[in-house]
Enzyme design. Sequence first.
Site, short mmCIF file in Angstrom:
data_model
loop_
_atom_site.label_atom_id
_atom_site.label_comp_id
_atom_site.label_asym_id
_atom_site.label_seq_id
_atom_site.Cartn_x
_atom_site.Cartn_y
_atom_site.Cartn_z
N ARG A 35 39.22 10.63 32.67
CA ARG A 35 38.54 11.01 31.44
C ARG A 35 37.87 12.37 31.66
NH1 ARG A 35 34.75 6.30 29.65
NH2 ARG A 35 33.14 7.53 30.66
N LYS A 49 36.06 -2.87 32.18
CA LYS A 49 35.08 -3.53 31.33
C LYS A 49 35.31 -3.26 29.85
CE LYS A 49 31.15 -1.90 32.42
NZ LYS A 49 30.47 -1.20 31.33
N ARG A 58 42.10 7.27 35.87
CA ARG A 58 41.80 7.28 34.44
C ARG A 58 41.64 8.70 33.90
NH1 ARG A 58 36.64 3.87 32.51
NH2 ARG A 58 35.46 5.66 33.19
N ARG A 100 28.05 8.58 39.36
CA ARG A 100 27.98 7.40 38.50
C ARG A 100 28.01 6.11 39.30
NH1 ARG A 100 32.39 8.61 34.52
NH2 ARG A 100 32.33 6.41 34.02
N ARG A 141 21.57 -1.38 31.53
CA ARG A 141 22.03 -0.64 32.71
C ARG A 141 20.91 -0.55 33.76
NH1 ARG A 141 26.74 1.85 30.76
NH2 ARG A 141 27.35 3.65 31.96
P1 AMP Z 1 29.96 4.33 29.73
O1 AMP Z 1 31.01 4.66 28.73
O2 AMP Z 1 29.36 2.97 29.52
O3 AMP Z 1 30.41 4.55 31.15
O4 AMP Z 1 28.76 5.36 29.49
C1 AMP Z 1 28.94 6.76 29.60
C2 AMP Z 1 27.60 7.44 29.87
O5 AMP Z 1 26.68 7.17 28.81
C3 AMP Z 1 26.88 6.94 31.12
O6 AMP Z 1 27.34 7.61 32.28
C4 AMP Z 1 25.43 7.27 30.77
O7 AMP Z 1 25.17 8.64 30.94
C5 AMP Z 1 25.38 6.96 29.31
N1 AMP Z 1 24.98 5.55 29.05
C6 AMP Z 1 25.73 4.56 28.48
N2 AMP Z 1 25.05 3.42 28.39
C7 AMP Z 1 23.82 3.67 28.92
C8 AMP Z 1 22.66 2.89 29.13
N3 AMP Z 1 22.61 1.58 28.81
N4 AMP Z 1 21.58 3.49 29.70
C9 AMP Z 1 21.60 4.78 30.04
N5 AMP Z 1 22.67 5.56 29.89
C10 AMP Z 1 23.77 5.04 29.33
#
Ligand code: AMP
Length: 186
Positions: free
Chosen positions: A132, A16, A130, A143, A91
């Site tokens: 990370r 994504k 990946r 997740r 989300r």
């Molecule tokens: P991502 O890079 O989008 O996978 O986000 C990494 C982490 O940030 C997620 O596992 C959440 O802990 C937090 N996070 C990112 N976007 C959101 C969102 N819209 N709502 C809640 N937590 C978020």
Amino acid sequence: MTATRLIFLGPPGAGKGTQAKQLAQVMSIPHISTGDILRQALSEQTPLGIQAQSYMDQGELVPDQLVQEMVEERLAQTDAKGGWLLDGFPRTVKQAEFLEHLLHTKGENEEKVINLDVPDDVVVERLIARGRKDDTEEVIRRRLQVYRQETAPLIDYYKQKGQLLSVNGNQSPEVVTEELHRLINS
Ligand code: AMP
């Protein structure tokens, strides 16, 4: 010129972020990734970062309220006036309702939602590859669970509103990019 407002949905590991960044660049709209903003806040140890850290470390969602305030502030910035691409937000259904309300009050509510569709087993494989820092197996599993419980319902939510466009994310990145461009331009 009409503003382009796009929401990217998809499980973690669907590719994504890469696709979103590229598409936003081609369309000259800001790529707004809530994960990136939160990671930046975390590295700077801002009050937001400090509050978000324990959730992120465990693969949990940061509370809606915190993320919503962050997004509202970001969408109010000048570069977002002509459109944007949201990556990683909403989300939860609560966040989607918040966004809908926010855009409605601004008179901006014709966003398109793109769902990058990738099967579960492929997602796990990609996430492990990946590697990370926050991608330990336990956190990955959590997740994905959070995605299924909290985020996947958004697919039906937007489908019912007639806003959903789906792309098969289980293809080479180049083919996915091509399909995305075709979809946006049609
Ligand atoms: P991502 O890079 O989008 O996978 O986000 C990494 C982490 O940030 C997620 O596992 C959440 O802990 C937090 N996070 C990112 N976007 C959101 C969102 N819209 N709502 C809640 N937590 C978020």
